[in-house]
Design a protein around this motif. Sequence first.
Motif, mmCIF file in Angstrom:
data_model
loop_
_atom_site.group_PDB
_atom_site.id
_atom_site.type_symbol
_atom_site.label_atom_id
_atom_site.label_comp_id
_atom_site.label_asym_id
_atom_site.label_seq_id
_atom_site.Cartn_x
_atom_site.Cartn_y
_atom_site.Cartn_z
ATOM 1 N N GLY A 21 8.210 -13.773 5.739
ATOM 2 C CA GLY A 21 6.773 -13.933 5.913
ATOM 3 C C GLY A 21 6.395 -15.362 6.205
ATOM 4 N N TRP A 22 5.094 -15.557 6.310
ATOM 5 C CA TRP A 22 4.540 -16.883 6.581
ATOM 6 C C TRP A 22 3.341 -17.134 5.675
ATOM 7 N N GLY A 23 3.328 -18.303 5.102
ATOM 8 C CA GLY A 23 2.168 -18.740 4.353
ATOM 9 C C GLY A 23 1.626 -20.004 4.980
ATOM 10 N N ARG A 24 0.442 -20.413 4.569
ATOM 11 C CA ARG A 24 -0.106 -21.664 5.081
ATOM 12 C C ARG A 24 -0.891 -22.359 3.987
ATOM 13 N N GLN A 25 -0.984 -23.668 4.144
ATOM 14 C CA GLN A 25 -1.709 -24.479 3.173
ATOM 15 C C GLN A 25 -2.408 -25.612 3.904
ATOM 16 N N SER A 54 -2.643 -20.407 21.887
ATOM 17 C CA SER A 54 -1.601 -19.640 21.191
ATOM 18 C C SER A 54 -0.439 -20.539 20.822
ATOM 19 N N LEU A 55 0.239 -20.148 19.772
ATOM 20 C CA LEU A 55 1.497 -20.764 19.351
ATOM 21 C C LEU A 55 2.391 -19.682 18.798
ATOM 22 N N ARG A 56 3.696 -19.919 18.876
ATOM 23 C CA ARG A 56 4.667 -18.993 18.303
ATOM 24 C C ARG A 56 5.580 -19.767 17.366
ATOM 25 N N LEU A 57 5.597 -19.352 16.103
ATOM 26 C CA LEU A 57 6.459 -19.959 15.113
ATOM 27 C C LEU A 57 7.717 -19.130 14.950
ATOM 28 N N SER A 58 8.824 -19.820 14.691
ATOM 29 C CA SER A 58 10.100 -19.144 14.451
ATOM 30 C C SER A 58 10.669 -19.626 13.130
ATOM 31 N N CYS A 59 11.416 -18.743 12.467
ATOM 32 C CA CYS A 59 12.067 -19.090 11.207
ATOM 33 C C CYS A 59 13.420 -18.411 11.150
ATOM 34 N N ALA A 60 14.459 -19.200 10.979
ATOM 35 C CA ALA A 60 15.810 -18.665 10.879
ATOM 36 C C ALA A 60 16.331 -18.888 9.465
ATOM 37 N N ALA A 61 16.778 -17.814 8.829
ATOM 38 C CA ALA A 61 17.335 -17.889 7.483
ATOM 39 C C ALA A 61 18.852 -17.945 7.565
ATOM 40 N N SER A 62 19.450 -18.820 6.756
ATOM 41 C CA SER A 62 20.903 -18.936 6.742
ATOM 42 C C SER A 62 21.371 -19.203 5.316
ATOM 43 N N GLY A 63 22.684 -19.071 5.128
ATOM 44 C CA GLY A 63 23.254 -19.258 3.803
ATOM 45 C C GLY A 63 24.010 -18.010 3.396
ATOM 46 N N SER A 91 6.922 -10.542 13.496
ATOM 47 C CA SER A 91 8.049 -9.695 13.887
ATOM 48 C C SER A 91 9.325 -10.311 13.332
ATOM 49 N N ARG A 92 10.401 -9.533 13.363
ATOM 50 C CA ARG A 92 11.661 -10.063 12.856
ATOM 51 C C ARG A 92 12.827 -9.444 13.604
ATOM 52 N N ASP A 93 13.903 -10.186 13.602
ATOM 53 C CA ASP A 93 15.171 -9.721 14.164
ATOM 54 C C ASP A 93 16.121 -9.615 12.983
ATOM 55 N N ASN A 94 16.346 -8.405 12.501
ATOM 56 C CA ASN A 94 17.166 -8.225 11.305
ATOM 57 C C ASN A 94 18.594 -8.704 11.522
ATOM 58 N N ALA A 95 19.112 -8.507 12.703
ATOM 59 C CA ALA A 95 20.499 -8.890 12.983
ATOM 60 C C ALA A 95 20.680 -10.413 12.927
ATOM 61 N N GLU A 96 19.610 -11.150 13.281
ATOM 62 C CA GLU A 96 19.691 -12.613 13.333
ATOM 63 C C GLU A 96 19.031 -13.283 12.138
ATOM 64 N N ASN A 97 18.507 -12.498 11.178
ATOM 65 C CA ASN A 97 17.797 -13.064 10.022
ATOM 66 C C ASN A 97 16.717 -14.049 10.463
ATOM 67 N N THR A 98 15.968 -13.640 11.452
ATOM 68 C CA THR A 98 14.943 -14.505 12.033
ATOM 69 C C THR A 98 13.598 -13.790 12.042
ATOM 70 N N ALA A 99 12.544 -14.549 11.783
ATOM 71 C CA ALA A 99 11.190 -14.016 11.834
ATOM 72 C C ALA A 99 10.351 -14.867 12.768
ATOM 73 N N TYR A 100 9.343 -14.235 13.348
ATOM 74 C CA TYR A 100 8.466 -14.909 14.282
ATOM 75 C C TYR A 100 7.010 -14.643 13.897
ATOM 76 N N LEU A 101 6.158 -15.589 14.209
ATOM 77 C CA LEU A 101 4.725 -15.402 14.030
ATOM 78 C C LEU A 101 4.034 -15.814 15.319
ATOM 79 N N GLN A 102 3.551 -14.826 16.055
ATOM 80 C CA GLN A 102 2.791 -15.084 17.271
ATOM 81 C C GLN A 102 1.327 -15.228 16.887
ATOM 82 N N MET A 103 0.772 -16.395 17.188
ATOM 83 C CA MET A 103 -0.611 -16.694 16.794
ATOM 84 C C MET A 103 -1.450 -16.857 18.049
ATOM 85 N N ASN A 104 -2.406 -15.955 18.245
ATOM 86 C CA ASN A 104 -3.301 -15.991 19.397
ATOM 87 C C ASN A 104 -4.730 -16.255 18.945
ATOM 88 N N SER A 105 -5.561 -16.612 19.894
ATOM 89 C CA SER A 105 -6.990 -16.869 19.605
ATOM 90 C C SER A 105 -7.154 -17.792 18.408
#
Length: 123
Positions: free
Chosen positions: A35-39, A17-26, A70-84
């Motif tokens: 969201g999350w994309g991959r390439q 498993s891994l957990r990705l985080s993304c914080a938006a600012s500006g 998932s996301r935290d609207n108050a913190e403008n943050t999104a997470y992607l929990q990746m299992n298996s």
Amino acid sequence: QVQLAESGGGLVQPGGSLRLSCAASGNIVSLNAMGWGRQSPGKERELVARIARNGIIYYEDSVKGRFTISRDNAENTAYLQMNSLKPEDTAVYFCKAEGESLQSGYISAFDSWGQGTQVTVSS
């Protein structure tokens, strides 16, 4: 201008498993969706998960049941929990954000991608 800061990538064994985080600012006026994309090499970027402000969620078929966004609207943050995780999940993962920002006194729409974080699934 909107900045997206991603973290959490790395090397993991198949089944792990891994957990990705993304914080938006500006100068964000509203953040409508994240969201999350991959390439992976030789392939086009694909959207794997997206969550709207109202909670509506999209998953690409190959990650359903394994990834959770998932996301935290108050913190403008999104997470992607990746299992298996599988070797075919190996890719650069990019955070995505859609909304409105304040630019030179005007509100304008944005649809931005982050710099990406490498996820490698290998034994």
